[in-house]
Motif scaffolding. Structure first.
Motif, PDB file in Angstrom:
ATOM      1  N   PHE A  29      15.834 133.849  24.311  1.00  0.00           N
ATOM      2  CA  PHE A  29      17.129 134.534  24.210  1.00  0.00           C
ATOM      3  C   PHE A  29      17.103 135.865  24.964  1.00  0.00           C
ATOM      4  O   PHE A  29      17.966 136.149  25.799  1.00  0.00           O
ATOM      5  N   VAL A  30      16.066 136.640  24.697  1.00  0.00           N
ATOM      6  CA  VAL A  30      15.963 137.961  25.342  1.00  0.00           C
ATOM      7  C   VAL A  30      15.799 137.798  26.857  1.00  0.00           C
ATOM      8  O   VAL A  30      16.434 138.516  27.644  1.00  0.00           O
ATOM      9  N   MET A  31      14.964 136.825  27.252  1.00  0.00           N
ATOM     10  CA  MET A  31      14.736 136.635  28.688  1.00  0.00           C
ATOM     11  C   MET A  31      16.003 136.156  29.397  1.00  0.00           C
ATOM     12  O   MET A  31      16.278 136.563  30.526  1.00  0.00           O
ATOM     13  N   ILE A  32      16.758 135.305  28.718  1.00  0.00           N
ATOM     14  CA  ILE A  32      18.009 134.824  29.330  1.00  0.00           C
ATOM     15  C   ILE A  32      18.971 135.995  29.511  1.00  0.00           C
ATOM     16  O   ILE A  32      19.541 136.188  30.586  1.00  0.00           O
ATOM     17  N   VAL A  33      19.125 136.788  28.446  1.00  0.00           N
ATOM     18  CA  VAL A  33      20.032 137.947  28.542  1.00  0.00           C
ATOM     19  C   VAL A  33      19.531 138.893  29.630  1.00  0.00           C
ATOM     20  O   VAL A  33      20.304 139.411  30.442  1.00  0.00           O
ATOM     21  N   MET A  34      18.222 139.076  29.660  1.00  0.00           N
ATOM     22  CA  MET A  34      17.637 140.001  30.638  1.00  0.00           C
ATOM     23  C   MET A  34      17.895 139.503  32.075  1.00  0.00           C
ATOM     24  O   MET A  34      18.318 140.267  32.938  1.00  0.00           O
ATOM     25  N   THR A  35      17.632 138.208  32.300  1.00  0.00           N
ATOM     26  CA  THR A  35      17.823 137.653  33.648  1.00  0.00           C
ATOM     27  C   THR A  35      19.287 137.747  34.064  1.00  0.00           C
ATOM     28  O   THR A  35      19.601 138.170  35.182  1.00  0.00           O
ATOM     29  N   GLU A  36      20.169 137.353  33.137  1.00  0.00           N
ATOM     30  CA  GLU A  36      21.593 137.420  33.457  1.00  0.00           C
ATOM     31  C   GLU A  36      22.017 138.866  33.714  1.00  0.00           C
ATOM     32  O   GLU A  36      22.787 139.152  34.620  1.00  0.00           O
ATOM     33  N   GLY A  37      21.481 139.757  32.876  1.00  0.00           N
ATOM     34  CA  GLY A  37      21.791 141.186  33.038  1.00  0.00           C
ATOM     35  C   GLY A  37      21.300 141.723  34.368  1.00  0.00           C
ATOM     36  O   GLY A  37      21.946 142.565  34.999  1.00  0.00           O
ATOM     37  N   LEU A  38      20.148 141.219  34.803  1.00  0.00           N
ATOM     38  CA  LEU A  38      19.602 141.656  36.098  1.00  0.00           C
ATOM     39  C   LEU A  38      20.528 141.238  37.238  1.00  0.00           C
ATOM     40  O   LEU A  38      20.813 142.024  38.137  1.00  0.00           O
ATOM     41  N   TYR A  39      21.010 139.997  37.142  1.00  0.00           N
ATOM     42  CA  TYR A  39      21.902 139.529  38.203  1.00  0.00           C
ATOM     43  C   TYR A  39      23.236 140.275  38.163  1.00  0.00           C
ATOM     44  O   TYR A  39      23.774 140.644  39.201  1.00  0.00           O
ATOM     45  N   ASP A  40      23.752 140.472  36.957  1.00  0.00           N
ATOM     46  CA  ASP A  40      25.010 141.216  36.850  1.00  0.00           C
ATOM     47  C   ASP A  40      24.821 142.639  37.362  1.00  0.00           C
ATOM     48  O   ASP A  40      25.681 143.193  38.053  1.00  0.00           O
TER      49      ASP A  40
END
Lengths: 393, 231
Positions: A29-40
């Motif tokens: 969950f954290v990694m998904i949010v982190m990855t998406e946040g990085l792209y955003d």
């Protein structure tokens, strides 16, 4: 309510097995949010940089100008319309004249673009004030970007000659003194470009009062009134390529998303499948004690769901401070990443939104419910007498 | 003290399919049990005693015939009705104890009361009383893996008795216990039978159990071949 209570009891009493699942799920969950946040964050950062350093609040292009057609540049200049001239005088816009040239760094010929810009402009974030340097009247001061400096071997203080064809078709040349090598995240104001004072370029090009592009101030809401010979390009147009590239990269990111989610769900699915086989006697006992098969299915499904809920809570507990920390301090981007198609700053600031949290949480939760239910529904075919003997029907 | 008839089976047949063949586990079984009985279904392995016990416990359905338990025909009960009957009126004791492994002794005994939606206070009182009956109040917080076989079976008895069921069905309850523990458990069950008038039905071939029975129903090849009232 009883089922939830029992499921919670089963999960918490199961010890390490449960907590490992919770950890794996929360980590995903954290990694998904982190990855998406990085792209955003990357998209936002690159957009901000392009807006601040190049396109401002939008641009007027001379009607023949096509940045992807070098041959169009020769004819893409004309007098600045009165309305836009007024805006430039008010400090709401800045003109750029673009001329193709050949330069000769390290004894080789190399094509370049001379860009004339008003040294006193405040429309785009560039150190153009350095172009006011009049210490050497025999040369014109010029600014280049770090990528251009790297590809040409030029440094601050170096001289170079640029040969170009003026408006009358006559070849001319000029000496340019590099007064600054600027660091910029925006490749399109860097590669193969030399920024010199607008008036100097207009003079040597024999095109006084002319420009190729007029950039509006970022927060100016200017509604074009059909300036003849000029076309207004808004953000949607000017950022289209960038958005397309980021969209492309988000597709790559979605693979990461699916991979992480898949790994986490596999852990839950594995636990559930294992539970259905290992806990058959328990299921039989539950039925003998008075639970219906439907309730047993619900119980096992809820156990999986609770793993998801606990993972979201655990993810929030350690993930929010962690992500907030990265959002504040940013992440260092390796040099190689800046050459990967999008210009990223040396430090990338992830961008997290409530929407991102909610959507990711929902996707994770729904997926966990599905993978919890799929093995559990086998129980509906289970006979209590078989279950008590540890058999699967 | 023998009371009213609470179990009646008539013409009971149970066939199991084994591939293309079928195996008859019960063949025209007729019997009745009155409240307060301490009865054993006795016979060798494969004689049909566990099958009969499962049908009486609404865990299985007969192929033919009727089984009426506490006025309810188990063959016509829906899944939910069968579960309700087991929940409210029947207690089960298994050969392998079947305790819920992640729960403590207290929680295992409490479980049937949770299904009955009893209040916390009612549950607490009933659980402590049941643990007192089986002499395990000191082990209330232990997990099943911390108990001996005898203790585990005592917990199973407490779990079966905690809701004060009308009938307790015990399938080979002493098969995994040594002689001393077997006698302790059986004495305890007999005491509960006498004090609470709970009906106990055993499926067993253990002589130690048979020695305590008040009635012995002997099965062989799915048929009742003898029905003896003892004492």
């Amino acid at each position: 309510m009883l089922i939830i209570k029992l499921a919670f009891r089963n999960i918490t009493h199961a010890g390490l097995r449960s907590w490992l699942n919770v950890f794996v799920l929360s980590f995903a969950f954290v990694m998904i949010v982190m990855t998406e946040g990085l792209y955003d964050g990357m998209l936002q950062q690159v957009k901000d940089a392009v807006v601040d350093s190049e396109i401002g609040g939008g641009q007027f292009w001379q009607k023949d100008y096509d940045p992807f057609d070098p041959f169009s540049i020769e004819n893409s200049h004309s007098k600045i319309p009165e309305n836009l001239l007024l805006e430039i005088k008010k400090g709401n816009a800045s003109a750029v004249l673009i001329v193709t040239a050949a330069i000769f760094p390290r004894g080789h010929v190399q094509s370049a673009v001379l860009k004339g810009i008003d040294p006193s402009q405040k429309i785009v974030k560039m150190p153009t004030y350095l172009l006011n340097d009049g210490s050497d009247t025999a040369s014109i001061p010029g600014i280049i970007g770090s990528r251009m400096a790297k590809s040409t071997g030029l440094h601050s203080g170096d001289y170079l000659s640029a040969r170009f064809k003026n408006i009358n078709g006559t070849f001319d040349a000029v000496d340019i003194r590099i007064v600054e090598v600027m660091n910029t995240d925006v490749q399109s104001i860097d590669r193969d470009q030399i920024w010199i004072p607008l008036k100097s370029l207009q003079k040597i090009y024999r095109a006084p009062g002319e420009a190729t592009v007029i950039t509006l101030k970022k927060d100016v809401r200017y509604y074009p009134s059909g300036e003849p010979g000029w076309t207004f390009k808004n953000h949607d147009y000017l950022l289209k390529d960038l958005n397309d590239t980021v969209r492309q990269k988000k597709v790559t990111a979605s693979f990461m998303f699916i991979l992480l989610l898949g790994m986490a769900l596999l852990a839950v699915f594995d636990t559930q499948v294992l539970a259905i086989f290992r806990r058959r006697k328990e299921m039989g006992t539950l039925m003998a004690l008075g639970m219906t098969r439907k309730k047993v299915v619900l119980l096992f499904t809820f156990e999986g769901c609770l793993l998801g809920i606990l993972a979201l809570i655990a993810g929030a507990i350690y993930g929010i401070p962690l992500l907030a920390y990265f959002a504040g301090t940013g992440l260092n981007v390796p040099q190689v990443a800046t050459q990967a198609g999008i210009s990223i700053g040396a430090v990338l600031y992830p961008k997290y939104s409530i929407q991102l949290y909610i959507i990711t949480s929902l996707i994770l939760f729904i997926s966990v419910v599905v993978v919890s239910f799929l093995p559990a529904r086998r129980i509906t075919r289970l006979k209590p007498t078989d279950a008590l003997r540890g058999k699967m029907a | 003290m023998k009371g009213s008839e609470i179990i009646k089976v008539h013409g009971l047949i149970k066939d199991y399919s084994m591939g293309k063949q079928s195996f008859r586990a019960l063949n025209d079984v007729n019997m009745s049990v009155c409240s307060g009985e301490f009865t054993g279904l006795v016979g060798p392995s494969g004689s049909g005693k566990t099958t009969l016990l499962n049908i009486i416990g609404a865990l299985d359905n007969p192929t033919e015939g009727d089984a009426v338990v506490l006025g309810k025909d188990v063959n016509s009960l829906s899944q939910a009705e069968g579960a309700l009957l087991r929940n409210e009126s029947l207690g089960f004791i298994f050969q392998t104890y079947n305790l819920l492994p992640v729960y403590t002794v207290y929680e295992n005994v409490e479980f049937p009361l949770l299904l009955l939606k009893k209040s916390k206070q009612e549950r607490n009182e009933a659980v402590m009383k049941a643990l007192e009956w089986v002499g395990l109040t000191a082990k209330a917080k232990s997990k099943p893996n911390q108990l001996s076989g005898g203790e585990s079976q005592r917990v199973a008895v407490a779990r079966a008795m905690v809701k004060l069921p009308k009938i307790v069905l015990a399938d080979e309850p002493t098969a995994n216990l040594d002689a001393a523990n077997s006698h302790n458990i059986l004495k305890m069950m007999l005491k509960l039978n006498e004090e609470l008038n709970t009906t106990f039905i055993f499926a067993t071939h253990d002589e130690k159990v048979i020695a305590y029975l008040k009635r012995k129903v002997v099965l062989s090849d799915g048929k009742i071949i003898d029905d003896i009232t003892l004492n």
